[in-house]
Design an enzyme around this catalytic site. Structure first.
Site, PDB file in Angstrom:
ATOM      1  CG  HIS A 346     -92.504  62.916 -14.434  1.00 37.47           C
ATOM      2  ND1 HIS A 346     -91.868  64.112 -14.635  1.00 37.47           N
ATOM      3  CD2 HIS A 346     -92.277  62.582 -13.148  1.00 37.47           C
ATOM      4  CE1 HIS A 346     -91.262  64.477 -13.521  1.00 37.47           C
ATOM      5  NE2 HIS A 346     -91.494  63.562 -12.599  1.00 37.47           N
ATOM      6  CE  LYS A 532     -89.537  66.871 -29.002  1.00 33.99           C
ATOM      7  NZ  LYS A 532     -89.878  67.540 -27.774  1.00 33.99           N
ATOM      8  NE  ARG A 533     -85.243  57.352 -25.347  1.00 35.83           N
ATOM      9  CZ  ARG A 533     -84.838  56.480 -24.430  1.00 35.83           C
ATOM     10  NH1 ARG A 533     -84.083  56.869 -23.417  1.00 35.83           N
ATOM     11  NH2 ARG A 533     -85.132  55.200 -24.535  1.00 35.83           N
ATOM     12  CE  LYS A 538     -90.817  61.853 -26.172  1.00 40.02           C
ATOM     13  NZ  LYS A 538     -90.961  62.962 -25.218  1.00 40.02           N
ATOM     14  CB  THR A 640     -87.834  70.106 -20.320  1.00 39.76           C
ATOM     15  OG1 THR A 640     -87.378  68.796 -20.636  1.00 39.76           O
ATOM     16  CG2 THR A 640     -88.681  70.063 -19.074  1.00 39.76           C
ATOM     17  CE  LYS A 644     -83.680  71.224 -20.984  1.00 38.54           C
ATOM     18  NZ  LYS A 644     -83.677  69.752 -21.052  1.00 38.54           N
TER      19      LYS A 644
HETATM   20  C1  C3B Z   1     -90.997  62.915 -19.421  1.00 40.81           C
HETATM   21  C2  C3B Z   1     -92.234  63.384 -20.174  1.00 40.81           C
HETATM   22  O1  C3B Z   1     -92.416  62.592 -21.312  1.00 40.81           O
HETATM   23  C3  C3B Z   1     -92.046  64.854 -20.555  1.00 40.81           C
HETATM   24  O2  C3B Z   1     -93.212  65.354 -21.154  1.00 40.81           O
HETATM   25  C4  C3B Z   1     -91.720  65.677 -19.317  1.00 40.81           C
HETATM   26  O3  C3B Z   1     -91.374  66.977 -19.690  1.00 40.81           O
HETATM   27  C5  C3B Z   1     -90.574  65.063 -18.547  1.00 40.81           C
HETATM   28  O4  C3B Z   1     -90.821  63.703 -18.254  1.00 40.81           O
HETATM   29  C6  C3B Z   1     -90.303  65.763 -17.233  1.00 40.81           C
HETATM   30  O5  C3B Z   1     -91.481  65.886 -16.495  1.00 40.81           O
HETATM   31  N1  C3B Z   1     -91.027  61.490 -18.994  1.00 40.81           N
HETATM   32  C7  C3B Z   1     -89.837  60.790 -19.053  1.00 40.81           C
HETATM   33  O6  C3B Z   1     -88.808  61.327 -19.491  1.00 40.81           O
HETATM   34  N2  C3B Z   1     -89.800  59.499 -18.603  1.00 40.81           N
HETATM   35  C8  C3B Z   1     -90.901  58.921 -18.089  1.00 40.81           C
HETATM   36  N3  C3B Z   1     -90.842  57.677 -17.653  1.00 40.81           N
HETATM   37  C9  C3B Z   1     -92.108  59.626 -18.008  1.00 40.81           C
HETATM   38  C10 C3B Z   1     -92.133  60.929 -18.477  1.00 40.81           C
END
Ligand code: C3B
Length: 807
Positions: A346, A532-533, A538, A640, A644
């Site tokens: 991921h 987002k986080r 980011k 994601t 959305k």
């Molecule tokens: C996240 C990624 O940062 C995103 O780009 C991705 O859309 C999502 O996963 C789902 O695939 N991610 C996360 O939330 N936690 C992690 N440890 C690694 C990736």
């Protein structure tokens, strides 16, 4: 079900549980009673699903994930059971609001962010496609921390979500298994010359499963999300006589680790990983044995998915059971394991590729460590004649005293996938290139997706209604039917109805903002959203820099023709991620500065909503006009929230990163504002090592003013944090190329401002976003996993609703 029947059931539950009548019930009591009714509505289907699977002996997939982020379940269960409208009408008749009752439910936040939410979207799609697929994870007593802002700083409070109990789960005492930790394991030769492990010392903890039904969309399919909780084994009660000893055991499933990318070296984390892996694999093997199928054919009935590296121990644990408990020869056990396992990566961020010191491994899970050593040894041996030693040394599992979890997952799986096209390409060409040379056939892409029923119908009723009356209801199970909306691109009535729905949602969010922050925002302003986080890559900071630029523009020229904008942030930072927390403080102080400056005339507002989670996302996303997807190209695996927001008609400002590229391809350049470096350009900078942040700073007075604002007192109360930001940009040469991308980002923002001023055009762009979002339904993603990786098939035929519209 008729309304009257639902009412009777509700009344009788309220009597049974609380001895009260509907009129006396509080929202809490109504929630519990209604949830119990809902549960009883699918109880029969749940057991029937299990029975049918056993009788049909159908292949099942098991999705192992250390995080699941289901959010609230009441309304989604009602929807999937076909009871949502009935329940809404009933509550209205009774002078309650279903929303108020649903609000009471605790947001089940057993995950950090994208990865956990994706797992839950997949659970929804698996059941809704009638596919036999189950989740396996940990039942944390405390979910992801609750975020508060105190003086602009993030403060973390515990999320005690289980305090009032969890109505959806079912404790399955009889399915508990024992998990072995520690001790010394000696290999002793038996009479047949086979080495057998003999364990001395160590300890055993009990894993008790709590099952939650994953309800399919109107198709009678109920899969299971199984979450494990730790307990003292009955036989060992005496050894845990003191509160302290019990606490140390209970700590194991007490909390979700709140860092979404890096939990290096923490013993409890490794123990957690082994805990849910061992419990899950043991219960799968136990189930499989009931089928009376030979173990060698396990891959015909079972697929196990390793979601990121956290469950990579699935490989060694299945090997352990096959070897030690079922006496299979190594070669057979290995062939089974590789066929059963598959793995998703991921992220390309190096810190997220887990590595564990071998000493810790030996201490915590000595038998698994032995097996991993043997997998490693055989790997080197098997490929020695085909590949160079250097390549094998880089890809082996144990390197420099550390166990590389990604290597274990790749070597032990038949499939390795990334989560968007670009990401999967980067895995092949850069991040996992060495593995690609060895196992090219294993690599594939599965672009992420989202649950359109939750993110449209549940989150955005006003827009759902417009869709239903314009193109029919079929998009719920045929998301590509959203394309039908394209026919209305120039239809002023439909465009106006879309605009009205958006305004309704913005009014609701404006009210929420007012109530929670006291900030007044104008619903006719552009709602510009980044949720987002909080991570440096980011680039929330780039967003802040543009806000500062607009602020200075308005200071210089109060009548500047900028359409009013509300910048909305939602983001948690890992408690140990110092820099991310500094950014939070900076955003909050920029908000203070701008929101209280009367000369800005309310043209700009900055709102940082506390405690971003699934429920808050459901409030923000329907109200968004602009979606900020501005990570440095190559760094965001997929994203994601981009999907959305698009589905809800927001227009995206994006770099060519992750799934943004596929979004651009789906809607065309004219319907998205693209800016910034491409992935190739980023890599060219890396190769030439010639990026100079200072050079960009030096030549652009606008940029200078913005960057200086972090240290020159323009923004009060950020002495330390402002300096950190400033230094990250100039002293440490701007790792994520913000200064390079600043200008093109501002240009893209300008284009968005212009487009918004032409409302007809804007609504048409928004329509195109909605119409093309169907492609990103998790239903399609999961179907691709099912076909290409898991080879599973639906249990029941997919139920289709009649569609009133046609192309
Ligand atoms: C996240 C990624 O940062 C995103 O780009 C991705 O859309 C999502 O996963 C789902 O695939 N991610 C996360 O939330 N936690 C992690 N440890 C690694 C990736």
């Amino acid at each position: 079900m008729e309304k009257a029947t639902l009412q009777e059931l509700l009344e009788s539950r309220l009597k049974d549980i609380f001895s009260i009548e509907i009129a006396e019930a509080s929202p809490q009591e109504l929630f519990l009673a209604l949830a119990n009714v809902v549960k009883s509505c699918y109880a029969n289907d749940w057991s029937q699903t299990r029975k049918n699977l056993l009788v049909e002996q159908q292949k099942q997939a098991y999705y192992f994930s250390i995080e699941f982020l289901p959010g609230k379940l009441l309304k989604s269960n009602l929807l999937n059971l076909g009871l949502l409208d009935t329940a809404e009408e009933l509550f209205e008749e009774l002078s309650f609001s279903l929303d108020e009752v649903a609000e009471v439910e605790k947001d089940m936040a057993l995950g950090n962010g994208g990865l956990g939410r994706l797992a839950s979207c997949f659970m929804d799609s698996l059941a809704s496609l009638g596919l036999p697929g189950n989740g396996n994870g940990i039942r944390y007593n405390y979910g992801l921390f609750k975020q508060k802002f105190v003086d602009g700083h993030q403060v973390e409070l515990p999320d005690d979500w289980l305090r009032a109990g969890n109505v959806w789960e079912v404790r399955k005492e009889s399915k508990a298994v024992d998990i072995q930790y520690g001790g010394e394991v000696y290999l002793i030769e038996d009479e047949n010359g086979r080495l057998r492990p003999e364990r001395h010392g160590g300890y055993v903890w009990r894993a008790v499963p709590y099952d939650t039904g994953m309800v399919g969309y109107q198709n009678d399919m109920i899969n299971t999300l199984r979450l494990w909780s730790v307990e003292v084994p009955a036989a060992e009660e005496a050894n845990y006589a003191t509160i302290e000893s019990r606490r140390s055991l209970e700590d194991l499933t007490a909390v979700l680790y709140p860092d979404d990318s890096n939990e290096r070296g923490k013993k409890t984390r490794l123990m957690q990983e082994y805990f849910f892996v061992s419990a899950g694999i043991q219960s799968i093997v136990r189930y499989y044995l009931k089928l009376n199928h030979p173990l060698t054919m396990m891959s015909e009935k079972i697929a196990i998915h390793i979601n990121d590296t956290h469950p990579a121990l699935c490989v060694s644990e299945l090997m352990r059971l096959l070897l030690d408990d079922h006496d299979l020869p190594w070669e057979q056990a290995w062939a089974i394991t590789v066929k059963v396992m598959s793995y998703t990566n991921h992220t390309i961020m190096a810190e997220a590729l887990e590595k564990w010191p071998i000493d810790l491994f030996k201490e915590v899970i000595p038998r698994n460590y032995q097996i991993i050593e043997e997998i490693d040894r055989r790997y080197l041996e098997e490929y020695a004649e085909v590949h160079e030693a250097a390549l094998l040394n880089r890809t082996r599992i144990i390197i420099n005293g550390q166990v590389h979890m990604a290597h274990l997952a790749i070597i032990g799986s038949h499939s390795v996938n990334g989560v968007a096209k670009l990401h999967s390409d980067l895995l092949k060409s850069v991040v996992l290139h060495d593995f690609y040379l060895i196992f090219p056939e294993r690599f594939n892409n599965k672009t992420n997706g989202i649950a359109q029923r939750r993110w449209m119908q549940l989150a955005n009723q006003p827009l759902s209604k417009v869709l239903d009356t314009t193109i029919g209801k079929s998009w719920r199970h045929n998301p590509q039917d959203l394309q039908l909306l394209k026919n209305y691109q120039e239809d002023p009535t439909v465009l106006q109805r879309l605009a009205d729905a958006k305004l309704t949602n913005k009014q609701a969010l404006a009210e929420y903002i007012q109530q929670t922050t006291g900030i007044e925002v104008d619903p006719t302003a552009i709602f510009d959203v980044q949720i987002k986080r909080l991570h440096a890559y980011k680039r929330q900071l780039l967003n802040v820099m543009h806000i500062l630029k607009l602020y200075f523009d308005l200071k210089d020229e109060p009548q500047a023709p900028i359409h009013p904008r509300v910048f909305i942030f939602g983001a948690k930072a890992a408690p140990s991620y110092h820099y991310a927390k500094a950014i939070i403080k900076v955003i909050n102080e920029v908000a203070n500065l701008i929101n209280h400056d009367p000369t800005i005339n309310d043209k700009l507002k900055v709102v940082f909503l506390e405690n971003y989670n699934v429920t808050l996302a459901e409030r923000i996303i329907p109200a968004a006009d602009v979606s900020e997807q501005i990570s440095l190209a190559s760094k965001e695996a997929s994203g994601t929230s981009n999907m959305k927001l698009m589905l809800n008609g927001a227009v995206t400002i994006a770099t060519l990163d992750g799934a943004n590229i596929e979004i651009r391809d789906a809607i065309g350049d004219e319907n998205i504002a693209i800016f910034g470096l491409t992935e190739e350009e980023v890599y060219a900078y890396y190769a030439q090592q010639n990026y100079s942040a200072y050079a960009f700073y030096e030549e652009d007075p606008v940029l200078q003013r913005v960057v200086n604002a972090f240290i020159d007192g323009t923004i009060p109360n950020i002495e330390r944090e402002g300096r950190e930001v400033f230094d990250s940009l100039l002293k440490y040469n701007d790792e994520y190329f913000l200064l390079k991308d600043f200008k093109s980002y501002c240009d893209a923002q300008y284009r968005v401002d212009l487009a918004y001023k032409d409302q007809q055009r804007w609504q048409a762009i928004s329509l195109m976003n909605i119409a093309n979002a169907g492609k990103f339904s998790a239903d399609y993603t999961v179907q691709n996993y099912a076909d290409d990786i898991w080879q599973i098939e639906p249990l029941y035929a997919h139920v289709k609703e009649p569609n009133s519209a046609s192309l």
